[in-house]
Design an enzyme around this catalytic site. Structure first.
Site, PDB file in Angstrom:
ATOM      1  N   THR A 136      -1.047  66.332  -9.589  1.00 31.75           N
ATOM      2  CA  THR A 136      -0.098  66.232  -8.477  1.00 31.75           C
ATOM      3  C   THR A 136       0.732  67.511  -8.322  1.00 31.75           C
ATOM      4  OG1 THR A 136       1.967  65.125  -7.873  1.00 31.75           O
ATOM      5  CG2 THR A 136       1.393  65.050 -10.168  1.00 31.75           C
ATOM      6  N   ASP A 137       1.261  67.712  -7.125  1.00 34.08           N
ATOM      7  CA  ASP A 137       2.173  68.850  -6.901  1.00 34.08           C
ATOM      8  C   ASP A 137       3.521  68.625  -7.591  1.00 34.08           C
ATOM      9  OD1 ASP A 137       3.153  66.835  -5.237  1.00 34.08           O
ATOM     10  OD2 ASP A 137       3.245  68.077  -3.431  1.00 34.08           O
ATOM     11  N   GLU A 138       3.769  67.375  -8.048  1.00 33.69           N
ATOM     12  CA  GLU A 138       5.085  67.086  -8.630  1.00 33.69           C
ATOM     13  C   GLU A 138       5.304  67.819  -9.953  1.00 33.69           C
ATOM     14  OE1 GLU A 138       6.432  63.037  -8.164  1.00 33.69           O
ATOM     15  OE2 GLU A 138       5.035  62.704  -6.517  1.00 33.69           O
ATOM     16  N   TYR A 162       7.156  60.600 -14.621  1.00 30.60           N
ATOM     17  CA  TYR A 162       5.799  60.658 -14.052  1.00 30.60           C
ATOM     18  C   TYR A 162       5.314  62.105 -13.988  1.00 30.60           C
ATOM     19  CZ  TYR A 162       2.269  61.084 -10.358  1.00 30.60           C
ATOM     20  OH  TYR A 162       1.148  61.427  -9.637  1.00 30.60           O
ATOM     21  N   LYS A 166       2.195  63.976 -16.032  1.00 32.91           N
ATOM     22  CA  LYS A 166       1.057  64.631 -15.374  1.00 32.91           C
ATOM     23  C   LYS A 166       1.009  66.108 -15.777  1.00 32.91           C
ATOM     24  CE  LYS A 166      -1.468  63.119 -12.779  1.00 32.91           C
ATOM     25  NZ  LYS A 166      -2.750  62.348 -12.948  1.00 32.91           N
TER      26      LYS A 166
HETATM   27  P1  NAD Z   1      -2.876  54.206  -8.220  1.00 37.34           P
HETATM   28  O1  NAD Z   1      -1.698  53.783  -9.027  1.00 37.34           O
HETATM   29  O2  NAD Z   1      -3.099  53.600  -6.879  1.00 37.34           O
HETATM   30  O3  NAD Z   1      -4.206  53.966  -9.051  1.00 37.34           O
HETATM   31  C1  NAD Z   1      -4.308  54.238 -10.422  1.00 37.34           C
HETATM   32  C2  NAD Z   1      -5.479  53.444 -10.960  1.00 37.34           C
HETATM   33  O4  NAD Z   1      -5.609  53.747 -12.358  1.00 37.34           O
HETATM   34  C3  NAD Z   1      -5.288  51.929 -10.861  1.00 37.34           C
HETATM   35  O5  NAD Z   1      -6.458  51.335 -10.333  1.00 37.34           O
HETATM   36  C4  NAD Z   1      -5.062  51.477 -12.294  1.00 37.34           C
HETATM   37  O6  NAD Z   1      -5.548  50.179 -12.559  1.00 37.34           O
HETATM   38  C5  NAD Z   1      -5.834  52.542 -13.056  1.00 37.34           C
HETATM   39  N1  NAD Z   1      -5.364  52.694 -14.438  1.00 37.34           N
HETATM   40  C6  NAD Z   1      -4.082  52.800 -14.858  1.00 37.34           C
HETATM   41  N2  NAD Z   1      -4.037  52.888 -16.192  1.00 37.34           N
HETATM   42  C7  NAD Z   1      -5.329  52.856 -16.630  1.00 37.34           C
HETATM   43  C8  NAD Z   1      -5.943  52.934 -17.901  1.00 37.34           C
HETATM   44  N3  NAD Z   1      -5.211  53.035 -19.014  1.00 37.34           N
HETATM   45  N4  NAD Z   1      -7.290  52.880 -17.975  1.00 37.34           N
HETATM   46  C9  NAD Z   1      -8.039  52.767 -16.849  1.00 37.34           C
HETATM   47  N5  NAD Z   1      -7.514  52.673 -15.627  1.00 37.34           N
HETATM   48  C10 NAD Z   1      -6.176  52.730 -15.510  1.00 37.34           C
HETATM   49  O7  NAD Z   1      -2.758  55.785  -8.120  1.00 37.34           O
HETATM   50  P2  NAD Z   1      -3.286  56.786  -7.003  1.00 37.34           P
HETATM   51  O8  NAD Z   1      -2.220  56.996  -6.015  1.00 37.34           O
HETATM   52  O9  NAD Z   1      -4.623  56.357  -6.570  1.00 37.34           O
HETATM   53  O10 NAD Z   1      -3.410  58.121  -7.854  1.00 37.34           O
HETATM   54  C11 NAD Z   1      -4.634  58.481  -8.487  1.00 37.34           C
HETATM   55  C12 NAD Z   1      -4.449  59.817  -9.182  1.00 37.34           C
HETATM   56  O11 NAD Z   1      -4.095  60.809  -8.221  1.00 37.34           O
HETATM   57  C13 NAD Z   1      -3.333  59.829 -10.224  1.00 37.34           C
HETATM   58  O12 NAD Z   1      -3.767  60.579 -11.326  1.00 37.34           O
HETATM   59  C14 NAD Z   1      -2.165  60.506  -9.515  1.00 37.34           C
HETATM   60  O13 NAD Z   1      -1.354  61.170 -10.447  1.00 37.34           O
HETATM   61  C15 NAD Z   1      -2.901  61.466  -8.620  1.00 37.34           C
HETATM   62  N6  NAD Z   1      -2.193  61.861  -7.392  1.00 37.34           N
HETATM   63  C16 NAD Z   1      -1.722  60.880  -6.542  1.00 37.34           C
HETATM   64  C17 NAD Z   1      -1.094  61.276  -5.356  1.00 37.34           C
HETATM   65  C18 NAD Z   1      -0.585  60.231  -4.378  1.00 37.34           C
HETATM   66  O14 NAD Z   1       0.072  60.586  -3.399  1.00 37.34           O
HETATM   67  N7  NAD Z   1      -0.871  58.949  -4.551  1.00 37.34           N
HETATM   68  C19 NAD Z   1      -0.916  62.623  -5.048  1.00 37.34           C
HETATM   69  C20 NAD Z   1      -1.429  63.576  -5.938  1.00 37.34           C
HETATM   70  C21 NAD Z   1      -2.064  63.184  -7.093  1.00 37.34           C
HETATM   71  P1  TYD Z   2       6.670  57.686  -2.823  1.00 34.40           P
HETATM   72  O1  TYD Z   2       5.746  57.134  -1.795  1.00 34.40           O
HETATM   73  O2  TYD Z   2       7.116  56.803  -3.939  1.00 34.40           O
HETATM   74  O3  TYD Z   2       5.965  59.018  -3.385  1.00 34.40           O
HETATM   75  P2  TYD Z   2       6.574  60.192  -4.361  1.00 34.40           P
HETATM   76  O4  TYD Z   2       7.786  59.707  -5.040  1.00 34.40           O
HETATM   77  O5  TYD Z   2       5.432  60.404  -5.299  1.00 34.40           O
HETATM   78  O6  TYD Z   2       6.822  61.362  -3.464  1.00 34.40           O
HETATM   79  O7  TYD Z   2       7.951  58.225  -2.102  1.00 34.40           O
HETATM   80  C1  TYD Z   2       7.858  59.184  -1.058  1.00 34.40           C
HETATM   81  C2  TYD Z   2       9.259  59.565  -0.659  1.00 34.40           C
HETATM   82  O8  TYD Z   2       9.885  58.425  -0.045  1.00 34.40           O
HETATM   83  C3  TYD Z   2      10.140  59.927  -1.847  1.00 34.40           C
HETATM   84  O9  TYD Z   2      11.024  60.977  -1.454  1.00 34.40           O
HETATM   85  C4  TYD Z   2      10.931  58.658  -2.108  1.00 34.40           C
HETATM   86  C5  TYD Z   2      11.069  58.057  -0.729  1.00 34.40           C
HETATM   87  N1  TYD Z   2      11.154  56.575  -0.689  1.00 34.40           N
HETATM   88  C6  TYD Z   2      12.179  55.945   0.020  1.00 34.40           C
HETATM   89  O10 TYD Z   2      13.054  56.609   0.634  1.00 34.40           O
HETATM   90  N2  TYD Z   2      12.220  54.588   0.051  1.00 34.40           N
HETATM   91  C7  TYD Z   2      11.303  53.806  -0.619  1.00 34.40           C
HETATM   92  O11 TYD Z   2      11.408  52.558  -0.589  1.00 34.40           O
HETATM   93  C8  TYD Z   2      10.240  54.460  -1.330  1.00 34.40           C
HETATM   94  C9  TYD Z   2       9.208  53.673  -2.068  1.00 34.40           C
HETATM   95  C10 TYD Z   2      10.211  55.850  -1.335  1.00 34.40           C
END
Ligand code: NAD
Ligand code: TYD
Length: 353
Positions: A136-138, A162, A166
């Protein structure tokens, strides 16, 4: 030289991005074999993969990435050549309330996969392999309003548990290349949105709450900025990295699409006024709530490297992507209602008490 993934192990395959990736990949490369592994935590939903249940080239395995022996056996028995690692605890707010699971899954879990990959590939002399780590960019921390967007050389300055978990996992992946020679790549992507996103994240939460006439919680002043990318544009980036990315390289993936949270919520409200008119504008549901602890003010991705080196270009504009997303949640009400009815409820109470 181009690498061709043939048999993939995809971790986190039942989650938001993982399941979208599996659908994307099976459409793009129907001849390849995919094993989707997931522990089915609260965020994993097998329903996301149900349309693949008749596909002989896809297998779902219910397993934990911390189970190194099981992963080893899966890699060995199926001749897997490519591991794409999505599995993680992924919600910042949950990491604030309970960081332990994040360090366990995201750091130890990633290490467990690396150990298995090393044993099956390196220790047996299999050089044609890839381990792609999805990050992630975080990890780069937060940006001032006028600061340049994150590049791959930015210092790691994670602020939430988090992000720290990562960031640590990225370092562990790097070490397995430099110490043992594993063929690793890493992508650091901005905020994703699209189908199958668990409705605890901002965009699906706001859509679902609009449909239910519930308040739309905005943390703090709502001026925090995120750089939003449609999920399949993330998958397209990973595809390019798997085929042509350089070993031991990190690629930032993003879409030059910065929005303040309040503006995103207003856009969704306007779309809901159009598709789901209820007599009053949906933005009347906006409610400012207590800010998130340590809330990062701004994320922005500079994706020049993947664009210039691998020819990456997002296909969706925010306009097209958010429309598709709103439509998907309206068409798949059962999907998110089943989630909202379950354990998700207790989480809502805790976070917004
Ligand atoms: P998500 O929470 O929707 O999915 C995560 C999945 O991992 C779930 O299906 C969960 O059951 C599984 N999981 C958790 N712990 C596990 C374990 N111990 N063994 C096997 N499976 C396990 O998350 P997401 O949003 O789909 O993110 C996927 C990846 O992409 C993550 O690594 C996250 O850091 C990265 N990422 C997400 C975003 C975003 O905006 N969602 C952005 C950049 C990077
Ligand atoms: P989120 O979707 O949780 O992603 P991330 O924290 O990984 O960026 O949140 C996106 C942005 O929205 C973040 O700045 C937090 C804000 N947010 C709210 O303002 N209200 C909410 O109920 C949630 C879930 C997030």
């Amino acid at each position: 030289m181009t690498y061709t993934p043939k048999i993939l192990l995809v971790t986190g395959a039942a989650g938001f991005i993982g399941s979208n990736f599996v659908h994307y990949w099976m459409d793009a490369y129907p001849e390849s074999k995919v094993i989707g592994l997931d522990a089915l935590t609260y965020a994993g939903n097998k329903e996301n993969l149900v349309s693949l249940s008749q596909n002989n080239n896809f297998t779902f395995v219910h397993a934990d990435i911390l189970d190194t022996d099981k992963v080893e056996k899966l890699l060995q028995d199926n001749n897997v050549d490519t591991l794409v690692h999505f599995a993680a605890e992924s919600h910042v707010d949950r990491s604030i309330h309970g960081p332990d699971a994040f360090f366990k899954t995201n750091i130890e879990g990633t290490h467990s996969l690396l150990k298995a990959a090393k044993k099956v590939w390196l220790d047996q002399g299999i050089t044609d392999h890839r381990f792609h780590h999805v990050s992630t960019d975080e990890v780069y921390g937060t940006l001032a309003p006028d600061a340049p967007a994150f590049t791959e050389t930015n210092q790691y300055l994670p602020n939430s548990p988090y992000a720290a978990s990562k960031a640590s996992s990225d370092h562990v992946v790097r070490s397995y290349h430099h110490t043992y020679g594993l063929n690793t790549t890493i992508s650091n992507c901005s905020n994703n949105y699209g189908p199958y996103q668990f409705p605890e994240k901002l965009i699906p939460l706001v859509i679902a709450n609009c449909l239910d006439g519930k308040s739309l919680p905005i943390y703090g002043d709502g001026q925090q900025i995120r750089d939003w990318l449609f999920v399949d544009d993330h998958n397209r980036g990973i595809d390019l990295i798997l085929h042509n990315g350089k070993i031991d390289n990190t690629y930032n993936i993003g879409g030059n699409n910065e929005w303040a949270n309040i503006d995103i919520v207003n856009v969704i409200c306007e779309l809901m006024d159009e598709h789901h008119p209820v007599g009053a504008p949906h933005n009347q549901l906006i409610t400012y709530v207590k800010d998130r602890a340590g809330h990062d003010r701004r994320y922005a991705i500079n994706a020049s490297k993947i664009m210039n080196e691998l020819g990456y270009k997002p296909q969706e504009t925010f306009e097209t992507g958010i429309r598709k997303t709103v439509q998907w949640y309206m068409d798949n009400e059962q999907w998110w209602r089943r989630i909202m009815d379950g354990s998700y409820k207790t989480w809502l109470d805790k976070n917004y008490e």
